[in-house]
Design a protein around this motif. Structure first.
Motif, PDB file in Angstrom:
ATOM      1  N   VAL A  43      91.375 -26.029 -26.445  1.00  0.00           N
ATOM      2  CA  VAL A  43      92.069 -24.813 -26.175  1.00  0.00           C
ATOM      3  C   VAL A  43      91.093 -23.968 -25.257  1.00  0.00           C
ATOM      4  N   THR A  44      89.922 -23.834 -25.657  1.00  0.00           N
ATOM      5  CA  THR A  44      89.063 -22.726 -24.997  1.00  0.00           C
ATOM      6  C   THR A  44      88.728 -23.357 -23.473  1.00  0.00           C
ATOM      7  N   ARG A  45      88.745 -24.706 -23.397  1.00  0.00           N
ATOM      8  CA  ARG A  45      88.332 -25.027 -21.995  1.00  0.00           C
ATOM      9  C   ARG A  45      89.561 -24.823 -21.096  1.00  0.00           C
ATOM     10  N   ALA A  46      90.965 -25.108 -21.707  1.00  0.00           N
ATOM     11  CA  ALA A  46      91.779 -24.859 -20.709  1.00  0.00           C
ATOM     12  C   ALA A  46      92.175 -23.374 -20.422  1.00  0.00           C
ATOM     13  N   PHE A  47      91.621 -22.456 -21.241  1.00  0.00           N
ATOM     14  CA  PHE A  47      91.772 -21.098 -20.786  1.00  0.00           C
ATOM     15  C   PHE A  47      90.372 -20.464 -20.238  1.00  0.00           C
ATOM     16  N   GLY A  48      89.325 -21.643 -19.986  1.00  0.00           N
ATOM     17  CA  GLY A  48      88.173 -21.099 -19.329  1.00  0.00           C
ATOM     18  C   GLY A  48      87.278 -19.978 -20.254  1.00  0.00           C
ATOM     19  N   ALA A  49      87.596 -20.254 -21.544  1.00  0.00           N
ATOM     20  CA  ALA A  49      86.898 -19.323 -22.711  1.00  0.00           C
ATOM     21  C   ALA A  49      85.619 -20.085 -23.243  1.00  0.00           C
ATOM     22  N   ALA A  50      84.680 -19.253 -23.648  1.00  0.00           N
ATOM     23  CA  ALA A  50      83.607 -19.980 -24.397  1.00  0.00           C
ATOM     24  C   ALA A  50      83.842 -19.988 -25.570  1.00  0.00           C
ATOM     25  N   LEU A  51      83.055 -20.788 -26.249  1.00  0.00           N
ATOM     26  CA  LEU A  51      83.311 -21.258 -27.719  1.00  0.00           C
ATOM     27  C   LEU A  51      81.913 -21.195 -28.357  1.00  0.00           C
ATOM     28  N   MET A  52      81.920 -20.312 -29.488  1.00  0.00           N
ATOM     29  CA  MET A  52      80.720 -20.385 -30.384  1.00  0.00           C
ATOM     30  C   MET A  52      81.190 -20.951 -31.891  1.00  0.00           C
ATOM     31  N   VAL A  53      80.343 -21.464 -32.612  1.00  0.00           N
ATOM     32  CA  VAL A  53      80.414 -21.942 -33.822  1.00  0.00           C
ATOM     33  C   VAL A  53      79.579 -21.477 -34.950  1.00  0.00           C
ATOM     34  N   ASP A  54      80.025 -20.771 -35.888  1.00  0.00           N
ATOM     35  CA  ASP A  54      79.167 -20.102 -36.960  1.00  0.00           C
ATOM     36  C   ASP A  54      79.365 -20.837 -38.326  1.00  0.00           C
ATOM     37  N   VAL A  55      78.314 -21.353 -38.907  1.00  0.00           N
ATOM     38  CA  VAL A  55      78.736 -22.109 -40.130  1.00  0.00           C
ATOM     39  C   VAL A  55      78.025 -21.500 -41.346  1.00  0.00           C
ATOM     40  N   ASN A  56      77.538 -20.363 -41.290  1.00  0.00           N
ATOM     41  CA  ASN A  56      76.838 -19.469 -42.386  1.00  0.00           C
ATOM     42  C   ASN A  56      75.803 -20.214 -43.286  1.00  0.00           C
ATOM     43  N   CYS A  57      75.035 -20.916 -42.647  1.00  0.00           N
ATOM     44  CA  CYS A  57      73.768 -21.692 -43.227  1.00  0.00           C
ATOM     45  C   CYS A  57      74.370 -22.827 -43.995  1.00  0.00           C
ATOM     46  N   ALA A  58      75.078 -23.477 -43.432  1.00  0.00           N
ATOM     47  CA  ALA A  58      75.821 -24.631 -44.420  1.00  0.00           C
ATOM     48  C   ALA A  58      74.742 -25.664 -44.675  1.00  0.00           C
ATOM     49  N   TRP A  59      73.899 -26.165 -43.782  1.00  0.00           N
ATOM     50  CA  TRP A  59      73.404 -27.359 -43.800  1.00  0.00           C
ATOM     51  C   TRP A  59      71.728 -27.519 -44.049  1.00  0.00           C
ATOM     52  N   SER A  60      71.202 -28.873 -44.553  1.00  0.00           N
ATOM     53  CA  SER A  60      69.894 -29.034 -44.354  1.00  0.00           C
ATOM     54  C   SER A  60      69.495 -29.127 -43.006  1.00  0.00           C
ATOM     55  N   VAL A  61      68.086 -29.223 -42.591  1.00  0.00           N
ATOM     56  CA  VAL A  61      67.881 -29.673 -41.309  1.00  0.00           C
ATOM     57  C   VAL A  61      68.320 -30.855 -40.967  1.00  0.00           C
ATOM     58  N   PRO A  62      68.346 -32.053 -41.752  1.00  0.00           N
ATOM     59  CA  PRO A  62      68.714 -33.236 -41.174  1.00  0.00           C
ATOM     60  C   PRO A  62      70.227 -33.149 -40.734  1.00  0.00           C
ATOM     61  N   ALA A  63      70.908 -32.575 -41.826  1.00  0.00           N
ATOM     62  CA  ALA A  63      72.440 -32.432 -41.707  1.00  0.00           C
ATOM     63  C   ALA A  63      72.850 -31.686 -40.313  1.00  0.00           C
ATOM     64  N   ALA A  64      71.999 -30.488 -40.253  1.00  0.00           N
ATOM     65  CA  ALA A  64      72.239 -29.640 -39.229  1.00  0.00           C
ATOM     66  C   ALA A  64      72.013 -30.464 -37.885  1.00  0.00           C
ATOM     67  N   LEU A  65      70.833 -31.157 -37.777  1.00  0.00           N
ATOM     68  CA  LEU A  65      70.714 -31.967 -36.323  1.00  0.00           C
ATOM     69  C   LEU A  65      71.727 -32.943 -36.222  1.00  0.00           C
ATOM     70  N   ARG A  66      72.342 -33.414 -37.204  1.00  0.00           N
ATOM     71  CA  ARG A  66      73.572 -34.526 -37.013  1.00  0.00           C
ATOM     72  C   ARG A  66      74.540 -33.696 -36.232  1.00  0.00           C
ATOM     73  N   MET A  67      75.041 -32.492 -37.013  1.00  0.00           N
ATOM     74  CA  MET A  67      76.054 -31.751 -36.688  1.00  0.00           C
ATOM     75  C   MET A  67      75.856 -31.084 -35.227  1.00  0.00           C
ATOM     76  N   ALA A  68      74.489 -30.891 -35.021  1.00  0.00           N
ATOM     77  CA  ALA A  68      74.373 -30.253 -33.407  1.00  0.00           C
ATOM     78  C   ALA A  68      74.623 -31.218 -32.431  1.00  0.00           C
ATOM     79  N   ASP A  69      74.359 -32.795 -32.792  1.00  0.00           N
ATOM     80  CA  ASP A  69      74.515 -33.680 -31.960  1.00  0.00           C
ATOM     81  C   ASP A  69      76.305 -33.924 -31.758  1.00  0.00           C
ATOM     82  N   ALA A  70      76.829 -33.873 -33.017  1.00  0.00           N
ATOM     83  CA  ALA A  70      78.275 -34.044 -32.911  1.00  0.00           C
ATOM     84  C   ALA A  70      78.823 -32.869 -32.219  1.00  0.00           C
ATOM     85  N   PHE A  71      78.265 -31.687 -32.219  1.00  0.00           N
ATOM     86  CA  PHE A  71      79.147 -30.843 -31.240  1.00  0.00           C
ATOM     87  C   PHE A  71      78.846 -30.555 -30.120  1.00  0.00           C
TER      88      PHE A  71
END
Ligand SMILES: [Mg+2]
Length: 370
Positions: A181-209
């Motif tokens: 949706v944001t791409r279609a509107f030309g809007a910027a997107l941010m994601v806040d996960v409120n300290c959800a993950w360990s460092v290895p998990a956060a690295l995997r999710m950074a790659d996924a996003f």
């Protein structure tokens, strides 16, 4: 200029988030509770502040009524820096980040409101800045979990004129639904996960996003003080934002020196108030870090943030929660229109909260006098 009275009051405002209510500490989150701090002086002036409460609002209020207000009563309201040093030193053994600092943040903000009212100037001008009447805002969506609901709310926020959208989602599916949706509107997107993950998990999710080209990835790592872990995630190439859970200037110094952040998010109702937020912004300027204060508020905390942003932030962006409030104590000023918020330009914070709304939604109040 002597402080003669401090009143704490909690108002509880019903809201609709455009989906089933989020839960916190086992409770459905249907009301926004605000801890307002009203400070009166012997000149007859009244200043307003806001102390961080959330699910711990009663703890902040107990810290305010029982410890912080008695330390402040009878003191001069004019020397804000000295009073901050003295109160934060007196309470430091009770925690450098928590209810006591949150409570003082509300009082400190009210003292700036008083300073502006005494000078007959809006806070932004008192801080040496221009009074920008409209500031760009981003829609900060609560957590919906369901990709279809995420999509529907992102569409609604984009249609309402927002060109910056922040999610509180933790799955790739939800982020992908929003990104379409944001791409279609030309809007910027941010994601806040409120300290959800360990460092290895956060690295995997950074790659996924990574394919979604986030403007920033907020607080991916648990615990928030793991500045070096956060720096490892940042090294993956995604811009990192953090700071709403960071204790004061020295907490931000640690984040910046570790190379952990691109975006710093001091929170005026948590960090010790406006003075400490200004110190953090100066530190950011010295290191090329973008300040984007945390402000999911509907009271004086939002007004204070807006004035500081107007005066001191080169690339302004105000966080506004994506909620439909039954009543707003700051109406009509801070309701976002076309992705922008209007800054009230009266003396101090620009406007006082509506006493009618406070009377209608107040669920408790304590007054302390000198
Ligand atoms: Mg956040």
């Amino acid at each position: 200029m002597k402080i003669t009275g401090i009143q704490s009051q909690i108002v509880s405002l019903p809201f609709d988030m455009g989906g089933p209510p989020a839960t916190f500490a086992g409770k459905a989150w249907t009301h926004l509770d605000i801890l307002l701090v009203r400070v009166e002086t012997d000149e007859g002036l009244v200043g307003w502040g806001e102390a961080f409460g959330h699910a711990g609002i009663q703890a902040t209020r107990a810290a305010l009524d029982g410890i912080v207000a008695p330390l402040v009563l009878g003191r001069s309201s004019g020397d804000i820096a000295a009073l901050s040093r003295s109160v934060l030193h007196a309470t430091h053994l009770l925690g450098r980040n928590g209810p006591f600092v949150f409570a003082f943040s509300g009082i400190e903000t009210a003292l700036w409101d008083l300073a502006g009212k005494r000078a007959g100037q809006p806070l932004a001008r008192l801080l040496g800045g221009e009074v920008r009447e409209r500031l760009p805002a981003y829609a900060s969506l609560l957590a919906y979990h369901e990709p279809a609901l995420v999509r529907r709310n992102v569409e609604a926020a984009c249609a309402a004129g927002y060109r910056h959208i922040k999610l509180h989602e933790v799955t790739e599916e939800a982020v992908a639904a929003a990104a379409e949706v944001t791409r279609a509107f030309g809007a910027a997107l941010m994601v806040d996960v409120n300290c959800a993950w360990s460092v290895p998990a956060a690295l995997r999710m950074a790659d996924a996003f990574a394919p979604h080209d986030l403007l920033w990835f907020e607080e991916p790592v648990w615990p928030p003080e793991d500045v070096h872990g956060l720096a490892r995630v940042r090294a993956r190439g995604v811009p990192i934002a953090a700071g709403e859970n960071t204790a004061g200037l020295f907490g931000f110094k640690a984040l910046i020196e570790a190379g952990a952040i691109d975006v710093a998010q001091p929170s005026v109702t948590k960090i010790g108030g406006i003075g400490e937020m200004l110190r953090v912004i100066t530190l950011c300027e010295a290191h090329g870090v973008r300040p984007a204060p945390h402000s999911p508020y509907f009271g004086p905390g939002l007004l204070a943030t807006m004035h500081v942003i107007a005066a001191r932030v080169e690339d302004p962006l105000v966080e506004v929660l994506w909620l439909d409030m039954e009543a707003n104590p700051l109406d009509p000023w801070v309701r976002a229109e076309n992705g922008h918020v209007r800054l009230p330009t009266g003396p101090g914070l620009g406007c006082d909260p509506s006493l009618g709304v406070l009377d209608r939604y107040r669920v408790g109040s304590v007054v302390r006098t000198a």
